[in-house]
Write a protein that holds these residues in place. Sequence first.
Motif, PDB file in Angstrom:
ATOM      1  N   GLN A   1      47.137  31.026  32.692  1.00 55.14           N
ATOM      2  CA  GLN A   1      48.229  31.987  32.530  1.00 55.14           C
ATOM      3  C   GLN A   1      47.677  33.386  32.259  1.00 55.14           C
ATOM      4  OE1 GLN A   1      50.923  31.124  29.318  1.00 55.14           O
ATOM      5  NE2 GLN A   1      52.278  32.826  29.831  1.00 55.14           N
ATOM      6  N   LEU A   2      46.674  33.501  31.381  1.00 55.44           N
ATOM      7  CA  LEU A   2      46.078  34.803  31.084  1.00 55.44           C
ATOM      8  C   LEU A   2      45.412  35.387  32.324  1.00 55.44           C
ATOM      9  CD1 LEU A   2      45.333  37.083  29.134  1.00 55.44           C
ATOM     10  CD2 LEU A   2      43.309  35.739  28.486  1.00 55.44           C
TER      11      LEU A   2
ATOM     12  N   CYS B   1      46.549  38.892  34.064  1.00 49.27           N
ATOM     13  CA  CYS B   1      45.586  39.985  34.276  1.00 49.27           C
ATOM     14  C   CYS B   1      45.474  40.335  35.753  1.00 49.27           C
ATOM     15  CB  CYS B   1      44.233  39.623  33.680  1.00 49.27           C
ATOM     16  SG  CYS B   1      44.238  39.536  31.869  1.00 49.27           S
ATOM     17  N   ARG B   2      45.462  39.323  36.611  1.00 53.00           N
ATOM     18  CA  ARG B   2      45.386  39.564  38.061  1.00 53.00           C
ATOM     19  C   ARG B   2      46.629  40.340  38.523  1.00 53.00           C
ATOM     20  NH1 ARG B   2      43.956  34.812  39.696  1.00 53.00           N
ATOM     21  NH2 ARG B   2      41.829  35.389  40.178  1.00 53.00           N
ATOM     22  N   THR B   3      47.789  39.924  38.050  1.00 54.90           N
ATOM     23  CA  THR B   3      49.032  40.598  38.424  1.00 54.90           C
ATOM     24  C   THR B   3      49.021  42.046  37.952  1.00 54.90           C
ATOM     25  OG1 THR B   3      50.267  38.519  38.381  1.00 54.90           O
ATOM     26  CG2 THR B   3      51.556  40.550  38.158  1.00 54.90           C
ATOM     27  N   ARG B   4      48.632  42.273  36.702  1.00 52.18           N
ATOM     28  CA  ARG B   4      48.585  43.639  36.164  1.00 52.18           C
ATOM     29  C   ARG B   4      47.606  44.496  36.957  1.00 52.18           C
ATOM     30  NH1 ARG B   4      46.757  43.034  31.053  1.00 52.18           N
ATOM     31  NH2 ARG B   4      48.817  42.751  30.185  1.00 52.18           N
ATOM     32  N   LEU B   5      46.428  43.960  37.250  1.00 52.14           N
ATOM     33  CA  LEU B   5      45.430  44.712  38.000  1.00 52.14           C
ATOM     34  C   LEU B   5      45.998  45.172  39.337  1.00 52.14           C
ATOM     35  CD1 LEU B   5      42.528  45.764  38.396  1.00 52.14           C
ATOM     36  CD2 LEU B   5      41.908  43.461  39.198  1.00 52.14           C
ATOM     37  N   HIS B   6      46.695  44.272  40.041  1.00 50.92           N
ATOM     38  CA  HIS B   6      47.232  44.634  41.353  1.00 50.92           C
ATOM     39  C   HIS B   6      48.477  45.514  41.253  1.00 50.92           C
ATOM     40  CE1 HIS B   6      44.400  42.494  43.855  1.00 50.92           C
ATOM     41  NE2 HIS B   6      44.400  41.546  42.949  1.00 50.92           N
ATOM     42  N   GLU B   7      49.182  45.482  40.125  1.00 51.04           N
ATOM     43  CA  GLU B   7      50.291  46.415  39.911  1.00 51.04           C
ATOM     44  C   GLU B   7      49.756  47.825  39.652  1.00 51.04           C
ATOM     45  OE1 GLU B   7      52.449  44.698  36.648  1.00 51.04           O
ATOM     46  OE2 GLU B   7      53.569  43.327  37.947  1.00 51.04           O
ATOM     47  N   VAL B   8      48.708  47.919  38.847  1.00 56.00           N
ATOM     48  CA  VAL B   8      48.136  49.220  38.487  1.00 56.00           C
ATOM     49  C   VAL B   8      47.353  49.806  39.661  1.00 56.00           C
ATOM     50  CG1 VAL B   8      46.464  50.353  36.955  1.00 56.00           C
ATOM     51  CG2 VAL B   8      48.094  48.714  36.014  1.00 56.00           C
ATOM     52  N   LEU B   9      46.605  48.961  40.358  1.00 57.04           N
ATOM     53  CA  LEU B   9      45.789  49.396  41.500  1.00 57.04           C
ATOM     54  C   LEU B   9      46.094  48.487  42.696  1.00 57.04           C
ATOM     55  CD1 LEU B   9      42.400  49.886  39.596  1.00 57.04           C
ATOM     56  CD2 LEU B   9      43.972  51.680  40.357  1.00 57.04           C
ATOM     57  N   PRO B  10      47.182  48.764  43.426  1.00 54.76           N
ATOM     58  CA  PRO B  10      47.587  47.875  44.534  1.00 54.76           C
ATOM     59  C   PRO B  10      46.487  47.658  45.581  1.00 54.76           C
ATOM     60  CG  PRO B  10      49.313  49.468  44.067  1.00 54.76           C
ATOM     61  CD  PRO B  10      48.107  49.870  43.251  1.00 54.76           C
TER      62      PRO B  10
ATOM     63  N   THR C   1      40.250  40.887  32.892  1.00 57.90           N
ATOM     64  CA  THR C   1      40.474  41.929  33.896  1.00 57.90           C
ATOM     65  C   THR C   1      39.138  42.477  34.405  1.00 57.90           C
ATOM     66  OG1 THR C   1      42.568  42.501  32.835  1.00 57.90           O
ATOM     67  CG2 THR C   1      41.633  44.132  34.358  1.00 57.90           C
ATOM     68  N   GLY C   2      38.207  42.687  33.502  1.00 56.05           N
ATOM     69  CA  GLY C   2      36.882  43.165  33.900  1.00 56.05           C
ATOM     70  C   GLY C   2      36.158  42.198  34.809  1.00 56.05           C
ATOM     71  N   ARG C   3      36.296  40.921  34.529  1.00 55.84           N
ATOM     72  CA  ARG C   3      35.653  39.929  35.402  1.00 55.84           C
ATOM     73  C   ARG C   3      36.316  39.888  36.776  1.00 55.84           C
ATOM     74  NH1 ARG C   3      31.517  37.238  33.256  1.00 55.84           N
ATOM     75  NH2 ARG C   3      31.318  37.387  31.011  1.00 55.84           N
ATOM     76  N   LEU C   4      37.638  40.080  36.806  1.00 52.68           N
ATOM     77  CA  LEU C   4      38.319  40.164  38.105  1.00 52.68           C
ATOM     78  C   LEU C   4      37.830  41.377  38.888  1.00 52.68           C
ATOM     79  CD1 LEU C   4      41.950  39.242  36.959  1.00 52.68           C
ATOM     80  CD2 LEU C   4      40.409  37.820  38.357  1.00 52.68           C
ATOM     81  N   ILE C   5      37.668  42.502  38.215  1.00 48.09           N
ATOM     82  CA  ILE C   5      37.134  43.709  38.859  1.00 48.09           C
ATOM     83  C   ILE C   5      35.716  43.442  39.362  1.00 48.09           C
ATOM     84  CG2 ILE C   5      36.326  46.084  38.435  1.00 48.09           C
ATOM     85  CD1 ILE C   5      38.752  46.361  36.480  1.00 48.09           C
TER      86      ILE C   5
END
Length: 179
Positions: A9-10, A14-23, A156-160
């Motif tokens: 879930q976390l 985080c993935r959703t937020r990342l793509h909302e902030v930086l599509p 989020t950093g690991r996703l980046i």
Amino acid sequence: MSDQGPTAQLVEQCRTRLHEVLPELPRTIAGFRSALERLRGRPIRVVVGDPGDLALPTGLWLQLRHRDIVWVDRRTSPMHQVVIIGHEFGHMVCGHEPQPVDGKELTGPLPAFADQQLGLSAAHITAIMGRCSDLRSWLGRADCGSGEQEQEAEVTGRLIAEHLLAELGGGLADLLGEP
């Protein structure tokens, strides 16, 4: 995060937020930096330096009045530097703010480090640092930021970092370099 790692879930939040902030996710660290500069309306300087004998964390995000600084320990591997920068950018993507510290002056080698590598005075560093547990002895703080915020920034950093490392066409040195 638990010992087993972040929850699904976390990670999804985080993935959703990342793509909302930086599509459209940038392909380089410089691209992420530029996108976050536009988002935050202020310059972001990434500094890779050597802390010498200081027991600093491997990365710091310092928020000044008109700019941000992300500092990374140059003694870490290039791949780890990508992860560290991703973590500090993750704080920005998540909308976290560095925690203020009390106003007492710092002593010892930290003010010299702040001046030489970051262009900051001891008063600046005293006013803006405080999230990292390794700095507690200098800062007189017992806490280390919100555990939830650190978890979000880590995921989020690991996703980046995963995205950036997947983009490696020209190699890791190109990823870390400026455009």
